[in-house]
Motif scaffolding. Structure first.
Motif, PDB file in Angstrom:
ATOM      1  N   VAL A 109       0.800  -0.935  -0.238  1.00 14.59           N
ATOM      2  CA  VAL A 109       0.006   0.590   0.241  1.00 14.59           C
ATOM      3  C   VAL A 109       0.871   0.996   0.227  1.00 14.59           C
ATOM      4  CG1 VAL A 109      -2.036   0.823   0.887  1.00 14.59           C
ATOM      5  CG2 VAL A 109      -2.155  -1.577   1.557  1.00 14.59           C
ATOM      6  N   GLU A 110       0.687   2.292  -1.259  1.00 12.43           N
ATOM      7  CA  GLU A 110       1.484   3.063  -0.957  1.00 12.43           C
ATOM      8  C   GLU A 110       2.765   3.202  -0.948  1.00 12.43           C
ATOM      9  OE1 GLU A 110       0.032   5.769  -2.496  1.00 12.43           O
ATOM     10  OE2 GLU A 110      -2.140   5.795  -1.884  1.00 12.43           O
ATOM     11  N   GLY A 111       3.323   1.881  -1.751  1.00  9.90           N
ATOM     12  CA  GLY A 111       4.713   1.426  -1.349  1.00  9.90           C
ATOM     13  C   GLY A 111       5.535   0.900  -0.017  1.00  9.90           C
ATOM     14  N   PRO A 154      -8.732   3.506   1.689  1.00 15.26           N
ATOM     15  CA  PRO A 154      -9.770   4.484   1.293  1.00 15.26           C
ATOM     16  C   PRO A 154      -9.433   4.354  -0.089  1.00 15.26           C
ATOM     17  CG  PRO A 154      -7.347   5.382   2.974  1.00 15.26           C
ATOM     18  CD  PRO A 154      -7.446   4.212   2.610  1.00 15.26           C
ATOM     19  N   PRO A 155     -10.731   5.492  -0.687  1.00 15.77           N
ATOM     20  CA  PRO A 155     -10.637   5.307  -1.931  1.00 15.77           C
ATOM     21  C   PRO A 155      -9.629   6.070  -2.917  1.00 15.77           C
ATOM     22  CG  PRO A 155     -11.632   7.023  -1.158  1.00 15.77           C
ATOM     23  CD  PRO A 155     -11.777   5.960  -0.259  1.00 15.77           C
ATOM     24  N   ALA A 156      -9.118   5.981  -4.106  1.00 17.04           N
ATOM     25  CA  ALA A 156      -7.680   6.193  -4.775  1.00 17.04           C
ATOM     26  C   ALA A 156      -6.398   5.736  -3.891  1.00 17.04           C
ATOM     27  CB  ALA A 156      -8.199   8.169  -4.739  1.00 17.04           C
ATOM     28  N   THR A 157      -6.857   4.738  -3.312  1.00 15.49           N
ATOM     29  CA  THR A 157      -5.084   4.381  -2.827  1.00 15.49           C
ATOM     30  C   THR A 157      -5.131   3.057  -3.566  1.00 15.49           C
ATOM     31  OG1 THR A 157      -6.558   4.648  -0.199  1.00 15.49           O
ATOM     32  CG2 THR A 157      -4.363   2.533  -0.828  1.00 15.49           C
ATOM     33  N   LEU A 158      -3.502   3.095  -3.573  1.00 12.50           N
ATOM     34  CA  LEU A 158      -2.679   2.541  -4.424  1.00 12.50           C
ATOM     35  C   LEU A 158      -2.313   1.014  -4.046  1.00 12.50           C
ATOM     36  CD1 LEU A 158       0.001   5.432  -6.468  1.00 12.50           C
ATOM     37  CD2 LEU A 158      -2.115   4.075  -7.514  1.00 12.50           C
ATOM     38  N   TRP A 159      -2.478   0.377  -4.748  1.00 16.80           N
ATOM     39  CA  TRP A 159      -2.097  -0.880  -3.606  1.00 16.80           C
ATOM     40  C   TRP A 159      -1.727  -1.844  -4.403  1.00 16.80           C
ATOM     41  CZ3 TRP A 159      -6.205  -4.749  -3.243  1.00 16.80           C
ATOM     42  CH2 TRP A 159      -6.752  -4.324  -3.574  1.00 16.80           C
ATOM     43  N   THR A 160      -1.180  -3.069  -4.318  1.00 18.97           N
ATOM     44  CA  THR A 160      -0.972  -4.721  -4.996  1.00 18.97           C
ATOM     45  C   THR A 160      -1.215  -5.757  -3.712  1.00 18.97           C
ATOM     46  OG1 THR A 160       1.529  -4.847  -4.727  1.00 18.97           O
ATOM     47  CG2 THR A 160      -0.033  -3.254  -6.391  1.00 18.97           C
ATOM     48  N   LEU A 161      -1.730  -6.664  -4.103  1.00 16.29           N
ATOM     49  CA  LEU A 161      -1.718  -7.392  -3.511  1.00 16.29           C
ATOM     50  C   LEU A 161      -1.282  -8.428  -4.326  1.00 16.29           C
ATOM     51  CD1 LEU A 161      -4.670  -8.895  -1.307  1.00 16.29           C
ATOM     52  CD2 LEU A 161      -3.657 -10.096  -3.091  1.00 16.29           C
ATOM     53  N   ARG A 162      -0.866  -9.431  -3.222  1.00 21.33           N
ATOM     54  CA  ARG A 162       0.080 -10.992  -3.908  1.00 21.33           C
ATOM     55  C   ARG A 162       0.061 -11.463  -3.288  1.00 21.33           C
ATOM     56  NH1 ARG A 162      -0.015 -11.371  -9.744  1.00 21.33           N
ATOM     57  NH2 ARG A 162       0.549  -8.955 -10.391  1.00 21.33           N
ATOM     58  N   ASN A 163       0.134 -13.318  -3.535  1.00 27.21           N
ATOM     59  CA  ASN A 163      -0.289 -14.754  -2.759  1.00 27.21           C
ATOM     60  C   ASN A 163       1.423 -15.045  -2.859  1.00 27.21           C
ATOM     61  OD1 ASN A 163      -0.239 -16.928  -1.789  1.00 27.21           O
ATOM     62  ND2 ASN A 163      -2.054 -17.507  -3.317  1.00 27.21           N
TER      63      ASN A 163
END
Length: 294
Positions: A107-109, A123-132
Motif C-alpha cells: 500500500v503506497e509503497g 481509502p478511495p484512490a489508494t494505490l495498492w497491490t496484492l500477491r499470494n
C-alpha cells in the motif's frame, strides 16, 4: 482457562455428486437473502480484469430496492497470483479480511503480510497491490463501497490490523457473552462503513428484533446459530452468508456447542440521501445576524 482457538471458514469450490439431493437452505426474499456455503461451487465463480490466477464468489452487490450500498466478494488467489491493478474504481473504498493463507499487500509503497484474521482498510484512490507469495491458496473477503465524502471531513487513512490482536468490546449487560471486535473508532465520522467481527458465546442471544436503517452483510466465520431474519428463524453455520436490506428485523440465538462468530458489514455516519443521485446540495456558509438597533 485456555482461550478457544480462533477459526475462519473458507470455501474451496468443487461440485456435489449427482446423487446428492437438491434440498438446501438457500433463499432470497424481498427483505433478506441466505446464501449457504453449499452453493459456493466452481460453476458460480467469477473473474476480474487484471487479477491473475484468481477467481471469486460474489456474495452481494448493490441491488435497487434491496441493499444498495456495497458489494462483497470471497477472493481465491492461487500461489503466484494476485494483481498490480486490483481496484478499477477510484471512488471505491475497500476492506480486505483474510480467512485462509497469506496475502502480501503493498500500500503506497509499504508492504504488509496479512494472515488469517488480517484486516486492511483501503481509502478511495489508494494505490495498492496484492500477491499470494505463499505455497497454498489465499482466500479473503473484499468489501467495496462508493465512499461518501463530506465537505470539511478528510478521507480516513489506511488501516492494517489483525482481529486476534484486538480485544473485543462486550455489549453492556451480557457478561461478555456478546462482543464486537472493532477495527475503527465508532466516533470517527470520516468512516461511512464499519466492518467488524461479532462473537456470541454459547447460549448468548440478541434479545430483541433489531430493526434499523443499516444494510448488512454477515458471513459466518465459525460455529452455528438460529438467526431471526424478518419473520423467519433460519439455521446458519460457518460458511453461510446473510444479506439484509435496510430495516430487516434481525435477532440471534447461539445455542452452541462452540462460539458463533461472523464478519459484519454495515453503512454508518451519513445523512440519508434524498435524491436518486445521492448528491446533496451544498449549504451556504452561516450568516451573521446583527443585533437589532436599540
Amino acid at each position: 482457562m485456555t482461550a478457544p482457538k480462533t477459526s475462519y471458514y473458507a470455501p474451496d469450490g468443487g461440485h456435489p455428486p449427482q446423487s446428492q439431493l437438491l434440498t438446501d437452505r438457500a433463499m432470497f426474499t424481498d427483505a433478506y437473502a441466505v446464501i449457504p456455503k453449499g452453493t459456493m461451487r466452481d460453476i458460480v465463480t467469477s473473474f476480474l480484469p487484471f487479477w491473475e490466477s484468481t477467481r471469486l464468489w460474489v456474495l452481494s452487490r448493490p441491488l435497487s430496492g434491496f441493499a444498495e450500498t456495497f458489494s462483497q466478494y470471497i477472493m481465491e488467489v492461487q500461489p503466484g497470483g494476485g494483481s498490480d491493478h486490483p481496484e478499477t474504481d477510484a471512488g471505491a473504498e475497500g476492506v480486505l479480511f483474510v480467512v485462509e493463507g497469506e496475502a502480501t499487500l503493498t500500500v503506497e509503497g509499504e508492504t504488509h503480510v496479512l494472515r488469517e484474521g488480517g484486516y486492511a482498510f483501503l481509502p478511495p484512490a489508494t494505490l495498492w497491490t496484492l500477491r499470494n507469495t505463499g505455497s497454498k491458496a489465499l482466500r479473503f473477503h473484499w468489501i467495496r463501497k462508493a465512499y461518501e465524502a463530506v465537505p470539511g471531513l478528510p478521507h480516513p487513512e489506511v488501516i492494517i490490523a489483525n482481529e486476534q490482536d484486538i480485544a473485543p468490546t462486550p455489549m453492556p449487560g451480557t457478561d461478555g457473552k456478546w462482543a464486537t471486535t472493532r477495527f475503527v473508532d465508532p466516533s470517527d465520522l470520516r468512516h461511512d462503513m464499519h466492518v467488524t467481527v461479532v462473537t456470541f458465546e454459547p447460549g448468548a442471544v440478541i434479545p430483541f428484533a433489531e430493526t434499523h436503517v443499516m444494510e448488512h452483510g454477515l458471513y459466518v466465520l465459525e460455529g452455528k446459530a438460529v438467526y431471526r431474519l424478518n419473520q423467519d428463524w433460519v439455521e446458519v453455520e460457518a460458511g453461510d452468508y446473510m444479506w439484509l436490506r435496510a430495516f430487516c428485523p434481525q435477532a440471534c440465538y447461539a445455542g452452541g456447542p462452540g462460539r458463533f462468530r461472523y464478519l459484519l458489514y454495515k453503512d454508518v455516519n451519513r445523512h440519508m440521501a434524498l435524491r436518486p443521485s445521492g448528491t446533496a446540495q451544498p449549504m451556504p456558509a452561516p450568516r451573521k445576524i446583527s443585533a437589532p438597533a436599540a
